[in-house]
Each structure stands twice: as structure tokens, then as C-alpha cells.
Scaffold this active site. Structure first.
Site, mmCIF file in Angstrom:
data_model
loop_
_atom_site.group_PDB
_atom_site.id
_atom_site.type_symbol
_atom_site.label_atom_id
_atom_site.label_comp_id
_atom_site.label_asym_id
_atom_site.label_seq_id
_atom_site.Cartn_x
_atom_site.Cartn_y
_atom_site.Cartn_z
ATOM 1 N N GLY A 246 38.340 38.873 43.428
ATOM 2 C CA GLY A 246 37.510 39.504 44.454
ATOM 3 C C GLY A 246 36.044 39.427 44.081
ATOM 4 N N SER A 247 35.276 40.395 44.591
ATOM 5 C CA SER A 247 33.828 40.354 44.396
ATOM 6 C C SER A 247 33.438 40.817 42.997
ATOM 7 C CB SER A 247 33.166 41.269 45.425
ATOM 8 O OG SER A 247 33.554 42.606 45.162
ATOM 9 N N GLU A 268 38.802 37.276 38.293
ATOM 10 C CA GLU A 268 38.308 36.072 38.992
ATOM 11 C C GLU A 268 37.350 36.573 40.052
ATOM 12 O OE1 GLU A 268 38.860 33.123 38.228
ATOM 13 O OE2 GLU A 268 40.819 33.052 37.251
ATOM 14 N N CYS A 302 35.821 30.901 46.801
ATOM 15 C CA CYS A 302 34.973 31.310 45.677
ATOM 16 C C CYS A 302 34.382 30.085 45.014
ATOM 17 C CB CYS A 302 35.710 32.222 44.706
ATOM 18 S SG CYS A 302 37.186 31.514 44.089
HETATM 19 C C1 UN1 Z 1 39.410 30.935 45.579
HETATM 20 O O1 UN1 Z 1 38.545 30.625 46.397
HETATM 21 O O2 UN1 Z 1 39.624 32.144 45.297
HETATM 22 O O3 UN1 Z 1 39.476 25.247 43.759
HETATM 23 C C2 UN1 Z 1 40.331 29.972 44.920
HETATM 24 C C3 UN1 Z 1 39.692 25.664 44.904
HETATM 25 C C4 UN1 Z 1 41.058 26.222 45.203
HETATM 26 C C5 UN1 Z 1 41.158 27.650 44.792
HETATM 27 C C6 UN1 Z 1 40.045 28.532 45.250
HETATM 28 N N1 UN1 Z 1 42.051 25.435 44.504
HETATM 29 O O4 UN1 Z 1 38.852 25.639 45.798
#
Ligand code: UN1
Length: 512
Positions: A246-247, A268, A302
């Protein structure tokens, strides 16, 4: 920009219910007046179903059951046998790939191929975890004493609580769950409040896999709810590991709370990912890599590309080409095969995007393309936007912030040192890329980027499951998915075995 028409909420709801039923979710508990949680779709902004929010008792029951199952059966089940559960899950995911992909599109707004790609990550991690179930290797270490063996063994940790975000509602769950299960842990999952249906479908498929392989039903449980549910999972001493996505703000709350009870955390958090485009870059690759990473998933990964750091000599050429590509991006219904950019998840994301663009402009930025809302007449409660590219004179505060929307800031550099300094000049450290044909530059970037993911000649998003996924600095330091990320889900014991008739002490110490 070109758009595609929006289907009515009813039709989307029917499609969701059909997919749920095929995944084995047939009786949805409709919520009473208190504690309702609505499943919604960002495609129209409409509500699909009212579901029951987990109560304090539900959370306690789930942790108790997970803890008991861990203690009494799962941790003693041989790892390859635990792998059989994950293998079956992988089979079921192959069978229901497009059902889950439908739910992902419906709840997270992801386009068809990206939603299917997300389910493919689940299938891949099941294969990986199955292999892992026979490879939970420890080391044997040379002992300094005669007739002694020194070794490391890895043991199951306990209850793992997995907290996931709306943008990868199924893949991130599977990275954690498939690995945790083969490691002998039991899992309690709190999905995002925005994606409860995908969570129920995953849980139903895993329950079926458990029933068919003889694994205990309570190896996995799902709790639908908001931050209060998350907080209970964070504070309960029976939860051995809290794995949360999350954030940065969420991580700053969760990290210290878990640390206060000396529990383990795997975080993460946000990214503010950049790509450096050097003068020698293959511009075809750089343009394609940039457009997918920055505008794909409507900028809601992310790993989305948020900053493009371009050498002055190629800045104009590459921005012109990116702008031309952006003008072709079809925005609209993510269930339509022709759409490339689905909706933002909700109004807050849209407001954040507007505010960021206003701030960037106030800082001297020039919007080169995009930034407007679209399909407002057809879907007044949904938030579709044209992905934006903004040329910035400097890396101002707004550029250093992660705005979870499709805004790509373009900055220029003269020397490679300057590029690295701009690149690392943010608080987040998830993913990074360089486009260059100069090997020395590529190697320097690999060494100097302070991110957990560092790429050459591909974009920042779309990592494979085989590597460890995660980042440094404000991104939280956690690693999930492939490589040796499994070690976070187990505890290590160092064992010394004496098979001699003597009792020599280490370091040559004499006693008695
Ligand atoms: C995420 O955005 O939380 O590398 C994960 C990537 C994907 C996973 C993103 N396999 O963009």
C-alpha cells in the site's frame, strides 16, 4: 482522445455474478444494515453488491483458526505435500483465468489483457512455489570443531497476514499466499475494500484446492473490511508476519506497530519510478517502454513510470513521439478489447491527479498532452482521464511525490551524473530503468540506481515473478515473489550437531 462506450452497471453486475458463480462463490452473504461494505465498479462508479464487513469477533476467530491449523497440522505437513495444494490452485487458476480476469477488470478497472496478465502472474507463482516446495534449502557450514556439523534449517513461521491493495488485487495475494503456504504458514488475507469480489473468488478457488488435496480448510481465510480489520491483524501477537502492500503512509503506521510487538513485517510501499533515456538509446524501444509503463494500468501500478529523465539532445524527438503515441490511446471501458486505458479507481484519485497537474503547472511545468477528464456524460460517477505528459523545468516537490494516476513528468539532463542524481533524488526506491546502447552507462546505472528493481532497455513495470519484487528507502525494503524471497516467510535455525565422543568448546575455550 479516442474513447470506447461504457456499459450499464447492471450488465457489469451480471457479468461479475456469473464469474463468481463459476469460481464457486454461490451464496454471497448480503449484509445487514450495520457493517456494510459495497462491491463497486470504477467502470461506472456504481455499486454492485452489499457484503458483510468482518466484525472484531470474525477477525479473532480467523486468527485463532489459522493459528490452530498452523500448530496442529500445517507446519508438520511435508513441504512437497503442501506444494500439492498450490499445484491444484494453479490448475484451477488456469481453468478460471478469464473469470478472475473479468472480476479484476470489473473491480480494479484494468483492461482485458492486463487483467489476464495479472492472473498469469498467479499461475506462474504457483508453478514457482510448487518447485520451491522441494527446494527450501539450508546450508551446511564447516565447523571449527572435530566431529561436529554446523547447519541451517528453515522452519514454518506461523500465521501470515496478507494485506493487499486495489491495483493488483489477485497477483500480490498469490505471491504471498502461494509462497507462505509451501513454507508451512497459514494465511489470513485482508484485501482492499475496493476489490472484495476478486478476493472471494480467490478464496473459493483455494478452498476447493484444499478440499481436493486434503489440506485443512483453515490454511487460508479472507476478511473483508477496512482499516480496523487491518489494525487488528497488525496488533495480534499470534500473527508472525504482516505482509502489507500500500501507500508509504500506511507503511509508516504498520511498520512501527508491528515492530513494537517485535513482530515481522514485509512492506511493499509506494514507488516514484524513473527511466533515464541516454543519447544512444534505441528510441523505438524507449518510446514503447515509456508509453506502456507510464500510461498502462492508467498509471496505477506501484511500478508505473512517473519520471522520464532524458538527455537534452534527444528530449524533443522523444517527447514528440510519446505525445503522438498518447494521442492514439483509447480510453474507456476496460472490458472492451480495444481499450488501452481504463478508469481511475475513484474520485480521490482523480482529484489527486488534477491537483498534481495544477501544482506542476504552477511550478513552471507545461502539459504537453492529456490531463482532461473524459466520458463524463456517459459515466458521471466514473473517472476516466487522458494520460498526461508534463515537461518540467526542475524536479520540484510535486514530482518527488507519488501521485497514483497517469502523469509522466519529463526532465532533462546534460551529464550522466546529473541523470543519476535526479533519478535517486526522491524518497521512494522501487523500480528504475535506463535506455542506452552504451555498456558503460548501463553498468553504471545498474550499480548506481538505489531501487530494488533496475532495468536496462525495458520499462519500469511488468516484472516477472521469478525475481524478488520490492524496493528500498520509503518503498519499505520488503521482497516478495521469486528468488529467495521465501526466506521472509520462514524462520532460520542454526544447528550444531556433535557426533564425536568429546565436547570441545568453540573458540578454544577450556572449562571443567
Ligand atoms: C504493484 O503495482 O503493486 O511489476 C505490483 C509489475 C507487476 C506487479 C506490480 N508485476 O508491474
Amino acid at each position: 482522445s479516442p474513447t470506447s462506450a461504457i456499459p450499464p452497471t447492471d450488465e457489469i453486475g451480471d457479468r461479475a455474478e456469473a464469474a463468481l458463480a463459476r469460481c464457486g462463490v454461490d451464496h454471497l452473504t448480503e449484509a445487514g444494515a450495520a457493517g456494510r461494505l459495497y462491491a463497486r465498479t470504477p467502470i461506472t462508479g456504481g455499486a454492485l453488491l452489499a457484503l458483510a464487513h468482518a466484525t472484531e469477533r470474525d477477525v479473532d476467530h480467523a486468527i485463532t483458526a489459522a493459528h490452530e491449523t498452523f500448530q496442529t497440522t500445517w507446519r508438520d505437513t511435508p513441504a512437497p505435500e503442501r506444494g500439492a495444494l498450490v499445484r491444484r490452485l494453479g490448475d484451477l487458476l488456469r481453468e478460471h483465468k478469464y473469470d478472475l480476469a473479468d472480476l479484476v477488470s470489473i473491480e480494479a478497472g484494468k483492461i482485458r489483457s492486463e487483467a489476464a496478465g495479472e492472473v498469469q502472474e498467479m499461475i506462474d507463482i504457483c508453478d514457482f512455489a510448487l518447485g520451491l516446495s522441494r527446494q527450501l534449502y539450508g546450508r551446511t557450514i564447516a565447523s571449527e570443531r572435530p566431529g561436529h556439523r554446523l547447519m541451517e534449517t528453515w522452519h514454518p513461521l506461523g500465521v501470515v497476514s496478507v494485506v493487499t491493495a486495489f491495483n493488483f488485487p489477485v497477483a500480490v495475494w498469490s505471491w504471498n499466499t502461494a509462497v507462505a503456504l509451501v513454507c508451512g504458514d497459514t494465511v489470513v488475507w485482508k484485501p482492499s475494500e475496493m476489490t472484495p469480489l476478486t478476493a472471494l473468488a480467490c478464496d473459493a478457488l483455494l478452498s476447493r484446492a484444499a478440499a481436493e488435496t486434503g489440506a485443512p480448510a483453515n490454511v487460508h481465510q479472507v476478511l473483508l473490511g477496512g482499516p480496523d480489520v487491518g489494525e487488528r491483524l497488525v496488533d495480534d501477537p499470534r500473527v508472525a508476519l504482516v505482509s502489507a502492500t500500500g501507500s508509504v503512509r500506511m507503511g509508516r503506521t504498520v511498520g512501527p506497530r508491528v515492530a513494537a510487538r517485535l513482530g515481522r513485517c514485509l512492506l511493499e510501499l509506494g514507488g516514484n519510478n524513473a527511466a533515464v533515456v541516454a543519447p544512444s538509446a534505441d528510441l523505438d524501444l524507449a518510446v514503447r517502454g515509456t508509453v506502456f509503463a507510464a500510461a498502462g494500468t492508467a498509471g496505477q501500478r506501484c511500478t508505473s513510470l512517473r519520471r522520464l529523465i532524458v538527455h537534452e539532445d534527444v528530449a524533443e524527438t522523444i517527447t514528440d513521439r510519446i505525445v503522438a503515441a498518447y494521442e492514439q490511446l483509447r480510453v474507456g471501458d476496460p472490458l472492451n478489447e480495444d481499450t488501452l486505458v481504463g478508469p481511475l479507481v475513484g474520485e480521490r484519485a482523480y482529484t489527486a491527479m488534477r491537483e498534481a497537474l495544477a501544482q506542476a503547472t504552477a511550478d513552471g511545468g507545461a502539459v504537453l498532452v492529456g490531463g482532461n477528464r473524459c466520458l463524463e456524460q456517459e459515466a458521471p460517477d466514473a473517472y476516466y482521464v487522458e494520460p498526461a505528459v508534463v515537461r518540467m523545468p526542475v524536479q520540484s516537490a510535486i514530482v518527488r511525490e507519488e501521485t497514483f494516476a497517469p502523469i509522466l513528468y519529463v526532465l532533462t539532463y546534460r551529464t550522466f551524473d546529473e541523470a543519476i542524481e535526479l533519478h535517486n533524488g526522491v524518497s521512494q526506491g522501487l523500480s528504475s530503468a535506463v535506455f542506452t546502447r552504451d555498456q558503460r552507462e548501463a553498468e553504471r546505472f545498474l550499480a548506481m540506481s538505489d531501487c530494488g528493481i533496475v532495468n536496462v532497455n525495458i520499462g519500469t513495470s511488468g516484472a516477472e515473478i521469478g525475481g524478488a519484487f520490492g524496493g528500498e528507502k520509503d518503498t519499505g525494503g520488503g521482497r516478495e515473489s521469486g528468488s529467495d524471497a521465501w526466506k521472509a516467510y520462514m524462520r532460520r535455525a542454526t544447528n550444531t550437531v556433535n557426533y564425536s565422543d568429546e565436547l570441545p568448546l568453540a573458540q578454544g575455550v577450556r572449562f571443567l
